[in-house]
Design an enzyme around this catalytic site. Structure first.
Site, PDB file in Angstrom:
ATOM      1  N   HIS A 152      21.742  50.148 -21.226  1.00  0.00           N
ATOM      2  CA  HIS A 152      22.809  50.642 -22.107  1.00  0.00           C
ATOM      3  C   HIS A 152      22.276  51.099 -23.450  1.00  0.00           C
ATOM      4  CE1 HIS A 152      26.130  48.217 -19.798  1.00  0.00           C
ATOM      5  NE2 HIS A 152      25.420  49.002 -19.019  1.00  0.00           N
TER       6      HIS A 152
ATOM      7  N   HIS B 195       0.815  -1.216   0.000  1.00  0.00           N
ATOM      8  CA  HIS B 195       0.000   0.000   0.000  1.00  0.00           C
ATOM      9  C   HIS B 195       0.845   1.261   0.000  1.00  0.00           C
ATOM     10  CE1 HIS B 195      -3.699  -2.275   1.877  1.00  0.00           C
ATOM     11  NE2 HIS B 195      -3.249  -2.841   0.778  1.00  0.00           N
TER      12      HIS B 195
END
Length: 747
Positions: free
Chosen positions: A593, A246
């Site tokens: 820039h 399980h």
């Protein structure tokens, strides 16, 4: 007739001291055969085993050892009880130990119980056989919440500083190994085996214990491979092969009053095969009192043909044993399910059902890749009363691959609202559908760890004809972690950090409405692509972040960039070799820039740059405005021509208009040879605003190939220093100027 005899040996360690030597006896062996044990598989040897233990426990030495030699020993219930006089009790199991099959022999829940022991090693290649096949039909706990459980095989209660290593347990009547109220126990390289239809034969159950580790073991049972009960803290599980069974479960919790919290559980590097569940947290629906389960990690797990791989079930109530259906009072929080892959037999691969009264909080799902075993169908996830976030790697990749394989119109990959952590991705074509769509509503974060990146990309789109990337979502490159590692500022040849979004060999695409922040390197890279439109995008990074260009275009044609906001630590837009027919309009640039063509001439046999237009753009607080830059030492000839910079506004800008053909940052050039890039037919028109540098126009062209057909017209750039005026300077420039010229033209 059995001959009872005693066999032992002594070893001596001499420890020097300032007075006389001290002698400590070690490793005395208490062989159960010496106490009358008979290895015929029929005689009950409980008394021989018990007496061997009691003598060993009473012996005041180091590592007294109870030896169960090779042979088949039937043993009824045993209690190996401390405290013991010796330091670290040892049980060495070489033989085959069988449990009594008759349940009337058991007055407690245990077959073999270890209690109140500090320092214990249970080891050996022997085997414990619980003979559960005779008892399983009598198990009534499947249908009763309150029932009398069958005996556990090995029970460790009130045990500290113990190791259980190498042993095998098969066919337990109930749980194989029970750990209760214990501390600092390591289980390593064990095997626990029972048929998959054997009831309640959990491999290991831990409760009310702390500092437990379970490693490198094989567990195949009829119930949970490992179940974790109330009061468990700091439990580590790693390298377990689980299945059938399980799965690994926290819970069930909330079944009793005043249960202890479950804290600090980790399940890592485990494999689940043919299990009914993968990893699960389950709490009873009708929990009588409040408790918590938190700080739980399930990570690096593989699911092979598994039902229900990921489960939180806070309405756990098997066989309708609950009466009033009251909500669970177990609070679950800070649970991480990470890097879980494989195949699910159930369509609902992720099923998180939390308490109506105490919703689960801080639940993380990241990098889950669970494929449904039914061909042509897909797994799903469901959540009830869950608060958390999900990050994805394989989920994103799989969604793309399925969409790309769908032969229809506009297949869409949807990134919904939420926060998703994603490592490197490649969205690759060609695709069967017509116009792939990626719709971004969520917040997508890049992996911060640079070791995750094998290429220059975070998310790469390749070989796609027909693409729309759209939405109001956000891509976060998490560059703050990477920028300090950038060494490209000082090396011409360096290993760049990953770009955020890379479009290579892509045709007929639109990128619209998205936002990218904090890229590690370039936000958007466009390479070897054709007919791409970028519209209404935002690209943001701090002005001191290195190389975080907004958009870099190279070896591409028919590209347009419109109505966008770009604020970065490098060029807002940089234009590389081989770019033709690029249109830029309506861009707000700054800080950064500026917009640059180049740097060009850095490599051999570069393609020409032709047909670039920059119109109706605004520059604010940028280090440059518009710029063409070429490396001083270009190895081969190339050209840049038919360039237009028009209708531009400069707000507090350094160097508004620049041609720099002696570009060589950080003195990386050696011989100062002239640039071999030929610049011609360049128009600077209608450029206004304010310059922070006195030299507003600075055109420095190649000594070998002077710039030709350069136009300056209607330039109005005022110097920001009161009472002073901007100037223009030109070197190796041929051209003309028209109209208003502030500063005065240098051509």
């Amino acid at each position: 007739m059995n001959l009872l005899y005693f066999s032992f040996f002594f070893s001596v360690i001499v420890i020097s001291a300032s007075a006389a030597p001290y002698r400590l006896s070690i490793s005395k062996i208490f062989n159960v055969n010496d106490y009358g044990a008979v290895s015929d598989g029929r005689t009950d040897n409980a008394k021989a085993f018990q007496n061997a233990w009691e003598d060993a426990c009473a012996w005041d030495g180091l590592r007294p050892k109870v030896l169960i030699p090779k042979g088949k020993f039937l043993v009824g219930p045993l209690v190996f009880k401390g405290p013991c006089k010796g330091r670290e009790m040892v049980i060495q199991v070489k033989g085959y130990v069988l449990s009594q099959a008759d349940l009337n022999a058991y007055k407690t829940h245990d077959w073999i119980s270890f209690r109140y022991i500090n320092g214990l090693l249970v080891t050996g290649k022997g085997l414990f056989d619980g003979q559960g096949v005779h008892a399983w039909p009598l198990n009534n706990c499947l249908h009763k919440r309150r029932c009398k459980p069958l005996p556990w095989s090995l029970n460790f209660s009130f045990v500290s500083n113990a190791t259980i290593r190498g042993i095998t347990s098969i066919n337990s009547k109930n749980v194989h190994i029970q750990i209760f109220a214990s501390n600092n126990i390591n289980l390593n390289s064990i095997k626990l085996i029972a048929p998959e239809n054997s009831p309640n034969t959990d491999g290991i159950h831990v409760g009310e214990s702390k500092n437990i580790s379970i490693n490198q073991s094989i567990i195949s049972t009829g119930d949970d491979c490992i179940s974790i009960g109330p009061g468990t803290t700091n439990l580590s599980i790693s390298g377990v092969r689980c299945g059938p069974g399980h799965g690994i479960s926290i819970g069930s919790l909330g079944g009793g009053k005043d249960e202890g919290d479950v804290v600090g559980i980790s399940v890592r590097n485990c494999t689940f095969t043919d299990t009914d569940n993968g990893v699960r947290i389950k709490t009873w629906q009708e929990s009588p009192t409040f408790s918590s389960a938190y700080d739980l990690v399930f990570e690096d797990l593989v699911m092979n043909n598994v039902d229900n791989p990921i489960v939180i079930d806070q309405k756990y109530c098997p066989h309708n044993l609950c009466s009033n259906k009251a909500p669970s009072q177990v609070k679950i929080s800070n649970v991480k399910f990470r890097n879980i892959t494989g195949e699910t037999r159930t369509k609902n691969a992720i099923n998180l059902v939390c308490s109506d009264r105490f919703p689960c909080e801080d639940i993380e799902l990241s990098n889950i890749d669970l494929k449904y075993s039914v061909a042509g169908d897909f797994a799903v996830a469901s959540c009830v009363n869950v608060k958390g976030r999900s990050f994805g790697l394989m989920a994103f990749q799989n969604a793309w691959e399925d969409a790309c394989a769908w032969d229809g119109l506009r297949p869409k990959v949807l990134i919904p609202k939420g926060k998703f952590l994603v490592g490197p991705l490649v969205f690759k074509g060609p695709c069967k559908g017509r116009e792939m769509v990626v719709q971004v509503k969520g917040y997508v974060l890049s992996q911060a760890d640079l070791n995750a990146y094998k290429t220059h990309d975070w998310i790469s789109f390749r070989y796609i004809n027909g693409l729309l990337v759209t939405g109001k979502g956000l891509f976060d490159g998490q560059g703050v972690h990477a920028w300090p590692l950038n060494n490209c500022l000082h090396k011409r040849r360096c290993k760049p950090l990953p770009w955020s979004l890379n479009f290579s060999f892509v045709s007929n695409a639109t990128i619209r409405g998205i936002t990218s922040i904090n890229s590690k390197n370039v936000h958007i890279q466009i390479f070897a692509s054709n007919n791409i439109n970028l519209h209404s995008i935002k690209l943001i990074a701090p002005e001191n972040s290195p190389n975080t260009d907004g958009i870099h275009v190279g070896e591409s044609k028919n590209i347009s960039i419109n109505q966008s906001i770009i604020s970065t630590g490098d060029d807002c837009i940089s234009i590389g070799p081989g770019t033709t027919n690029l249109s830029i309009s309506g861009v707000r640039c700054g800080p950064g820039h500026g917009i640059s063509i180049g740097s060009l001439g850095g490599g051999k046999d570069e393609g020409d740059v032709v047909g670039i237009s920059v119109r109706n753009c605004t520059f604010t607080d940028t280090d440059n405005g518009v710029r063409i830059k070429t490396w001083q030492e270009s190895p081969t000839f190339s050209s840049a021509y038919d360039l237009v910079f028009e209708d531009l506004v400069m707000n507090n800008v350094d160097n508004p208009i620049v041609i720099d053909q002696k570009y060589c940052p950080h003195n990386l050039c050696s011989n100062k040879a002239p640039s071999l890039v030929k610049i011609s037919n360049v128009k600077f028109r209608n450029i206004t605003g304010e310059t922070r540098t006195k030299n507003a126009i600075n055109l420095v062209c190649s000594d070998r190939f002077p710039c030709e057909d350069i136009e300056l017209s209607n330039i109005d750039l005022k110097y920001s220093v009161a009472g002073d005026f901007a100037v223009a300077s030109c070197v190796n420039v041929k051209g003309h100027s028209f109209g208003l010229m502030i500063p005065p033209s240098c051509i």
